[in-house]
Scaffold this motif. Structure first.
Motif, PDB file in Angstrom:
ATOM      1  N   ALA A   9       0.841  -1.203   0.000  1.00  0.00           N
ATOM      2  CA  ALA A   9       0.000   0.000   0.000  1.00  0.00           C
ATOM      3  C   ALA A   9       0.875   1.251   0.000  1.00  0.00           C
ATOM      4  O   ALA A   9       0.625   2.188  -0.762  1.00  0.00           O
ATOM      5  N   LEU A  10       1.900   1.244   0.827  1.00  0.00           N
ATOM      6  CA  LEU A  10       2.812   2.391   0.868  1.00  0.00           C
ATOM      7  C   LEU A  10       3.548   2.558  -0.461  1.00  0.00           C
ATOM      8  O   LEU A  10       3.678   3.678  -0.962  1.00  0.00           O
ATOM      9  N   ARG A  11       3.999   1.454  -1.049  1.00  0.00           N
ATOM     10  CA  ARG A  11       4.678   1.540  -2.353  1.00  0.00           C
ATOM     11  C   ARG A  11       3.761   2.115  -3.423  1.00  0.00           C
ATOM     12  O   ARG A  11       4.173   2.951  -4.230  1.00  0.00           O
ATOM     13  N   ALA A  12       2.508   1.659  -3.435  1.00  0.00           N
ATOM     14  CA  ALA A  12       1.546   2.146  -4.424  1.00  0.00           C
ATOM     15  C   ALA A  12       1.288   3.638  -4.232  1.00  0.00           C
ATOM     16  O   ALA A  12       1.259   4.409  -5.203  1.00  0.00           O
ATOM     17  N   LEU A  13       1.127   4.055  -2.979  1.00  0.00           N
ATOM     18  CA  LEU A  13       0.883   5.470  -2.699  1.00  0.00           C
ATOM     19  C   LEU A  13       2.089   6.336  -3.045  1.00  0.00           C
ATOM     20  O   LEU A  13       1.936   7.437  -3.572  1.00  0.00           O
ATOM     21  N   VAL A  14       3.276   5.847  -2.767  1.00  0.00           N
ATOM     22  CA  VAL A  14       4.489   6.590  -3.132  1.00  0.00           C
ATOM     23  C   VAL A  14       4.573   6.721  -4.654  1.00  0.00           C
ATOM     24  O   VAL A  14       4.930   7.775  -5.180  1.00  0.00           O
ATOM     25  N   SER A  15       4.209   5.668  -5.361  1.00  0.00           N
ATOM     26  CA  SER A  15       4.195   5.721  -6.824  1.00  0.00           C
ATOM     27  C   SER A  15       3.224   6.796  -7.312  1.00  0.00           C
ATOM     28  O   SER A  15       3.538   7.562  -8.228  1.00  0.00           O
ATOM     29  N   LEU A  16       2.046   6.862  -6.699  1.00  0.00           N
ATOM     30  CA  LEU A  16       1.062   7.887  -7.073  1.00  0.00           C
ATOM     31  C   LEU A  16       1.559   9.282  -6.694  1.00  0.00           C
ATOM     32  O   LEU A  16       1.343  10.242  -7.431  1.00  0.00           O
ATOM     33  N   GLY A  20       2.478  12.787  -9.234  1.00  0.00           N
ATOM     34  CA  GLY A  20       2.069  14.184  -9.078  1.00  0.00           C
ATOM     35  C   GLY A  20       0.576  14.332  -8.908  1.00  0.00           C
ATOM     36  O   GLY A  20      -0.214  13.464  -9.293  1.00  0.00           O
ATOM     37  N   ARG A  21       0.204  15.431  -8.323  1.00  0.00           N
ATOM     38  CA  ARG A  21      -1.199  15.735  -8.042  1.00  0.00           C
ATOM     39  C   ARG A  21      -1.983  15.857  -9.343  1.00  0.00           C
ATOM     40  O   ARG A  21      -1.562  16.532 -10.277  1.00  0.00           O
ATOM     41  N   GLY A  22      -3.122  15.171  -9.379  1.00  0.00           N
ATOM     42  CA  GLY A  22      -3.986  15.226 -10.551  1.00  0.00           C
ATOM     43  C   GLY A  22      -3.588  14.275 -11.665  1.00  0.00           C
ATOM     44  O   GLY A  22      -4.298  14.151 -12.646  1.00  0.00           O
ATOM     45  N   GLU A  23      -2.452  13.628 -11.532  1.00  0.00           N
ATOM     46  CA  GLU A  23      -2.002  12.661 -12.538  1.00  0.00           C
ATOM     47  C   GLU A  23      -2.461  11.263 -12.128  1.00  0.00           C
ATOM     48  O   GLU A  23      -2.471  10.929 -10.956  1.00  0.00           O
ATOM     49  N   THR A  24      -2.836  10.466 -13.107  1.00  0.00           N
ATOM     50  CA  THR A  24      -3.276   9.107 -12.814  1.00  0.00           C
ATOM     51  C   THR A  24      -2.217   8.092 -13.227  1.00  0.00           C
ATOM     52  O   THR A  24      -1.387   8.372 -14.088  1.00  0.00           O
ATOM     53  N   ARG A  25      -2.270   6.958 -12.572  1.00  0.00           N
ATOM     54  CA  ARG A  25      -1.395   5.829 -12.904  1.00  0.00           C
ATOM     55  C   ARG A  25      -2.285   4.608 -13.044  1.00  0.00           C
ATOM     56  O   ARG A  25      -3.167   4.369 -12.235  1.00  0.00           O
ATOM     57  N   MET A  26      -2.025   3.808 -14.045  1.00  0.00           N
ATOM     58  CA  MET A  26      -2.766   2.570 -14.253  1.00  0.00           C
ATOM     59  C   MET A  26      -2.253   1.502 -13.292  1.00  0.00           C
ATOM     60  O   MET A  26      -1.077   1.499 -12.917  1.00  0.00           O
ATOM     61  N   ILE A  27      -3.143   0.586 -12.923  1.00  0.00           N
ATOM     62  CA  ILE A  27      -2.759  -0.500 -12.015  1.00  0.00           C
ATOM     63  C   ILE A  27      -1.575  -1.278 -12.573  1.00  0.00           C
ATOM     64  O   ILE A  27      -0.643  -1.602 -11.839  1.00  0.00           O
ATOM     65  N   GLY A  28      -1.601  -1.566 -13.860  1.00  0.00           N
ATOM     66  CA  GLY A  28      -0.513  -2.321 -14.478  1.00  0.00           C
ATOM     67  C   GLY A  28       0.833  -1.623 -14.339  1.00  0.00           C
ATOM     68  O   GLY A  28       1.851  -2.263 -14.087  1.00  0.00           O
ATOM     69  N   GLU A  29       0.836  -0.296 -14.499  1.00  0.00           N
ATOM     70  CA  GLU A  29       2.081   0.485 -14.341  1.00  0.00           C
ATOM     71  C   GLU A  29       2.619   0.369 -12.925  1.00  0.00           C
ATOM     72  O   GLU A  29       3.809   0.123 -12.717  1.00  0.00           O
ATOM     73  N   ILE A  30       1.733   0.580 -11.957  1.00  0.00           N
ATOM     74  CA  ILE A  30       2.150   0.513 -10.555  1.00  0.00           C
ATOM     75  C   ILE A  30       2.628  -0.893 -10.218  1.00  0.00           C
ATOM     76  O   ILE A  30       3.661  -1.064  -9.568  1.00  0.00           O
ATOM     77  N   SER A  31       1.904  -1.869 -10.683  1.00  0.00           N
ATOM     78  CA  SER A  31       2.244  -3.266 -10.411  1.00  0.00           C
ATOM     79  C   SER A  31       3.642  -3.609 -10.921  1.00  0.00           C
ATOM     80  O   SER A  31       4.460  -4.185 -10.200  1.00  0.00           O
ATOM     81  N   ARG A  32       3.928  -3.230 -12.154  1.00  0.00           N
ATOM     82  CA  ARG A  32       5.251  -3.502 -12.737  1.00  0.00           C
ATOM     83  C   ARG A  32       6.350  -2.708 -12.034  1.00  0.00           C
ATOM     84  O   ARG A  32       7.381  -3.253 -11.660  1.00  0.00           O
ATOM     85  N   GLU A  33       6.116  -1.427 -11.860  1.00  0.00           N
ATOM     86  CA  GLU A  33       7.129  -0.539 -11.269  1.00  0.00           C
ATOM     87  C   GLU A  33       7.476  -0.937  -9.832  1.00  0.00           C
ATOM     88  O   GLU A  33       8.633  -0.892  -9.429  1.00  0.00           O
ATOM     89  N   GLN A  34       6.476  -1.332  -9.075  1.00  0.00           N
ATOM     90  CA  GLN A  34       6.673  -1.616  -7.650  1.00  0.00           C
ATOM     91  C   GLN A  34       6.746  -3.107  -7.321  1.00  0.00           C
ATOM     92  O   GLN A  34       6.851  -3.465  -6.152  1.00  0.00           O
TER      93      GLN A  34
END
Length: 142
Positions: A9-16, A20-34
């Motif tokens: 959860a912390l990794r996902a939030l840090v990724s978001l 940056g504020r107002g920018e979105t990240r796809m689940i797949g991006e976060i999953s791969r990156e983290q």
């Protein structure tokens, strides 16, 4: 020790926060990156969404985003949300206090006194360290 779920959860939030504020990240991006299993990440993001920390958007520019500035989301808040109380002993918990079964007198308990100091110090660091702080490793509060 924090759970793997809290760590993810912390990794996902840090990724978001990094996005940056107002920018979105796809689940797949976060999953791969983290390196978070996608199905588990979906469950975690749903829990974070219900708690009002993230929002999801559909469509071409869809994904997840932080609902509050990264400076306003602390590690302590996230850990309590995911793992519950931040206390090594039940008698030190603020939100789930329970007297230790084998304790005769909390006021005289040497173990409690030591872990109370540890718990207070830990809470202080976690409650004043935001997602934004974690992106600036050299500026982390002590």
């Amino acid at each position: 020790m924090i759970s793997q779920k809290a760590k993810y959860a912390l990794r996902a939030l840090v990724s978001l926060a990094r996005a940056g504020r107002g920018e979105t990240r796809m689940i797949g991006e976060i999953s791969r990156e983290q390196a978070i299993p996608k199905k588990f990440l979906e469950q975690i993001l749903l829990e974070l969404k219900r708690a009002g920390l993230v929002a999801s958007r559909r469509g071409r520019s869809g994904g997840y985003e932080l609902l509050r500035p990264a400076e306003q989301i602390t590690f302590g808040e996230v850990l309590r949300l995911i793992d519950g109380p931040i206390a090594p002993l039940p008698c030190l918990s603020i939100i789930a206090y329970r007297r230790c079964e084998d304790c005769r007198d909390e006021a005289e308990c040497e173990i409690r006194h030591v872990f109370e100091r540890v718990t207070l110090a830990t809470r202080a660091v976690l409650d004043r360290t935001s997602l934004a702080d974690s992106l600036r490793l050299e500026d982390l509060p002590v």
